[in-house]
Design a protein around this motif. Sequence first.
Motif, short mmCIF file in Angstrom:
data_model
loop_
_atom_site.label_atom_id
_atom_site.label_comp_id
_atom_site.label_asym_id
_atom_site.label_seq_id
_atom_site.Cartn_x
_atom_site.Cartn_y
_atom_site.Cartn_z
N ILE A 32 0.83 -1.40 -0.08
CA ILE A 32 -0.02 -0.05 0.08
C ILE A 32 0.69 1.19 0.00
O ILE A 32 0.55 2.04 -0.73
N ASP A 33 1.84 1.27 0.84
CA ASP A 33 2.45 2.48 0.73
C ASP A 33 3.75 2.76 -0.17
O ASP A 33 4.11 3.79 -0.55
N ARG A 34 3.81 1.81 -0.79
CA ARG A 34 4.83 1.81 -2.06
C ARG A 34 3.87 2.28 -3.07
O ARG A 34 4.68 3.39 -3.80
N TRP A 35 2.76 1.93 -3.28
CA TRP A 35 1.99 2.33 -4.50
C TRP A 35 1.66 3.80 -3.91
O TRP A 35 1.38 4.56 -4.96
N ALA A 36 1.33 4.11 -2.82
CA ALA A 36 1.03 5.73 -2.30
C ALA A 36 2.18 6.70 -2.56
O ALA A 36 1.68 7.70 -2.54
N LEU A 37 3.41 6.25 -2.98
CA LEU A 37 4.33 7.07 -3.36
C LEU A 37 4.00 7.95 -4.52
O LEU A 37 4.53 8.96 -4.70
N ASP A 38 3.18 7.40 -5.44
CA ASP A 38 2.47 8.24 -6.62
C ASP A 38 0.96 8.77 -5.65
O ASP A 38 -0.09 7.81 -5.48
N PRO A 39 1.10 9.97 -5.30
CA PRO A 39 -0.32 10.61 -4.74
C PRO A 39 -1.44 10.66 -5.43
O PRO A 39 -2.66 10.42 -4.81
N ASP A 40 -1.25 10.22 -6.66
CA ASP A 40 -2.71 10.25 -7.62
C ASP A 40 -3.12 8.87 -7.93
O ASP A 40 -4.01 8.73 -8.57
N ARG A 41 -2.51 7.86 -7.66
CA ARG A 41 -2.68 6.42 -8.33
C ARG A 41 -3.97 6.00 -7.36
O ARG A 41 -4.08 5.76 -6.15
N LEU A 42 -5.06 5.83 -8.19
CA LEU A 42 -6.38 5.32 -7.67
C LEU A 42 -6.26 3.82 -7.22
O LEU A 42 -5.68 2.95 -7.80
N ALA A 43 -6.99 3.82 -6.15
CA ALA A 43 -6.86 2.31 -5.44
C ALA A 43 -8.19 1.96 -5.46
O ALA A 43 -8.68 0.69 -5.63
N LEU A 44 -9.49 2.82 -5.25
CA LEU A 44 -10.90 2.42 -4.87
C LEU A 44 -11.55 3.21 -5.56
O LEU A 44 -11.65 4.46 -5.32
N TRP A 251 -4.46 -5.37 -5.46
CA TRP A 251 -3.50 -4.30 -4.97
C TRP A 251 -2.02 -4.61 -5.14
O TRP A 251 -1.19 -3.82 -5.24
N ILE A 252 -1.91 -6.16 -5.02
CA ILE A 252 -0.48 -6.55 -5.39
C ILE A 252 -0.23 -6.20 -6.68
O ILE A 252 1.02 -5.72 -6.86
N CYS A 253 -0.93 -6.08 -7.42
CA CYS A 253 -0.82 -5.77 -9.03
C CYS A 253 -0.66 -4.03 -9.29
O CYS A 253 -0.43 -3.68 -10.38
N GLY A 254 -1.20 -3.50 -8.32
CA GLY A 254 -1.38 -1.99 -8.40
C GLY A 254 -2.63 -1.65 -9.29
O GLY A 254 -3.18 -0.53 -9.64
N ALA A 255 -3.55 -2.64 -9.41
CA ALA A 255 -4.79 -2.55 -10.08
C ALA A 255 -5.59 -1.68 -9.09
O ALA A 255 -5.76 -1.94 -7.72
N ALA A 256 -6.84 -0.93 -9.71
CA ALA A 256 -7.91 -0.23 -8.77
C ALA A 256 -8.95 -1.27 -8.44
O ALA A 256 -9.36 -1.85 -9.61
N ILE A 257 -9.65 -1.14 -7.41
CA ILE A 257 -10.75 -2.12 -7.02
C ILE A 257 -12.14 -1.18 -7.38
O ILE A 257 -12.19 -0.13 -6.79
N PHE A 258 -13.24 -2.02 -8.10
CA PHE A 258 -14.37 -0.99 -8.25
C PHE A 258 -15.37 -1.79 -7.06
O PHE A 258 -15.45 -3.04 -7.03
N VAL A 259 -16.17 -1.01 -6.49
CA VAL A 259 -16.98 -1.54 -5.36
C VAL A 259 -18.54 -0.78 -5.69
O VAL A 259 -18.49 0.25 -5.82
N HIS A 260 -19.56 -1.76 -5.46
CA HIS A 260 -20.78 -1.45 -5.67
C HIS A 260 -21.46 -1.55 -4.27
O HIS A 260 -21.56 -2.99 -3.98
N HIS A 261 -21.76 -0.73 -3.43
CA HIS A 261 -22.39 -1.23 -2.21
C HIS A 261 -24.13 -1.04 -2.64
O HIS A 261 -24.62 -0.16 -2.84
N SER A 262 -24.61 -2.18 -2.36
CA SER A 262 -25.99 -2.28 -2.52
C SER A 262 -26.66 -3.41 -1.33
O SER A 262 -25.85 -4.14 -0.82
#
Length: 546
Positions: A32-44, A251-262
């Motif tokens: 998480i913190d390594r991907w966070a070095l890019d402040p604009d990298r989308l996670a969720l 997140w291991i791969c740096g991909a963003a996760i889409f979530v639908h709350h219903s």
Amino acid sequence: MPDSFNMTNYEQTFAEFQWEVPESYNFARDVIDRWALDPDRLALWWVDDYGNEDKKTFRELSDASQRLCNVLREQGIGKGDVVVVILPRLVEWWVINIACLRMGAVISPGTMQLTAKDIRFRLQMADARCIITTDAIAERVDEIYGECPTLQSRILIGGERAGWLRYHEAMATASDSFPTVDTAADDSAILYFTSGTTGYPKMTLHTHTSYPIGHTVTGRYWLDLRSEDLHWNLSDTGWAKAAWSSFFGPWICGAAIFVHHSDRFDPKRTLELLDQYPITTFCGAPTIYRMLVLEDLKQYRFSRLRHCVGAGEPLNPEVIDIWKEATGLTIRDGYGQTESVLLVGSFPCLEPRIGSMGKPAPGFDVQVIDDEGNILPPNKEGDIAVRVKPKRPVGLFKEYWRDPEKTASVFRGDWYLTGDRAYRDEDGYFWFVGRADDVILSAGYRIGPFEVESALLEHEAVAESAVVSSPDEIRGEVVKAFVVLRPGFMPSDDLADELKEHVKKVTAPYKYPRLIEFTPSLPKTVSGKIRRVELRNREWQDHRKA
């Protein structure tokens, strides 16, 4: 960290793959913190049914998790303490998971369908120190709070209740700086409850590497994720599949996760979201796909979708065909357990064989063995097993917590036994046959017959009960109960409905028997044990004849 992990040559990747396990590892710091070095990298990317959206970067989630670590520390929670989390698909669920990993607390997720009795069992068995949930579950917790002496902290998301700390209020004043605990590779990290054939759910314990590093193969090779992907997994947050495909794998791969709350699954709404949002990879249980193909798929565009997977049970060939005609994509099967990461999969570089589970995942020697632990020849049915000697692979659970006898029971010589049966063809593809025990797999849920039988026996009309699986076109299989009534009670549709509602109240509602058959007696062994296998075989044979 490389951007692309996809496998192009199965044989070469399988032969060359090596697990890399450092002495200490913490997913929050090392991923998480390594991907966070890019402040604009989308996670969720979170959406609900009311037009609300929320996007979170890795930096924002990192900061939020550190604030929560400070909140939990103020509550007396520290390394090794169990934190039970029962939440729907809210952003806070992801923050809590990261925070627990960061501080070395053991996170134990649960589904929103748990009753007060279920929650009491989990809190007591895990010696939980903290629970984080919503108001609906908090009411159930308060019913049994006095019976859970280890529970020292109750944290509420939304609403206000006496004795509960308000999550957002506490987070607002907490520092976003917290020193990540240097957790050892074998330190306890995740505690999942999973249903078995006998007794109540057992506790499956994972470490800071078994899931956080083990799901490398899930994310890289089966989900085929790349850093630019937006991945959508439909699993409930209470199940291990959420850890697989809604947390570690992407997140291991740096991909963003889409979530639908219903509050409920709506196939039409799901298709609308696949059309509306730039979702590239999609994971759903076979039941989900069966419901999706009943809709008019021609109304929707799947312009960004490039890869689809399913897990939990084999998927019907006709469903795969309909989905491929509409999307151009083959739904690829995958196999694993709460106790493991992906063990076998239909990887994108493999020629798919419809109905097959695929081939073993890199890093795992998976075989079909006999009762003596010998590898069986092709097309011979046996137990699915993973080699654990001379070297145990990453990705397998540490133990059934506090149950060395149960832990020992799933190992045979050099092998870990998954509890499932299969055969392997001449080309190395695995074909699922069924469970080696009586556990029911319905619509992605794993249901132990003992829990349902116990709930039925609490009703005054029930003398005996036996619970087995029954075939179902949509759910794959459903729970069926054979019930022997006490003297003075007569079979009726009204009584069957009453028993169904009773089970929903006594245990998690998804476990209730959708089918009930009243019978004067149950088949038993000489020693008096109920022969569930005889009832189950009868159910499935009658279905084949119909």
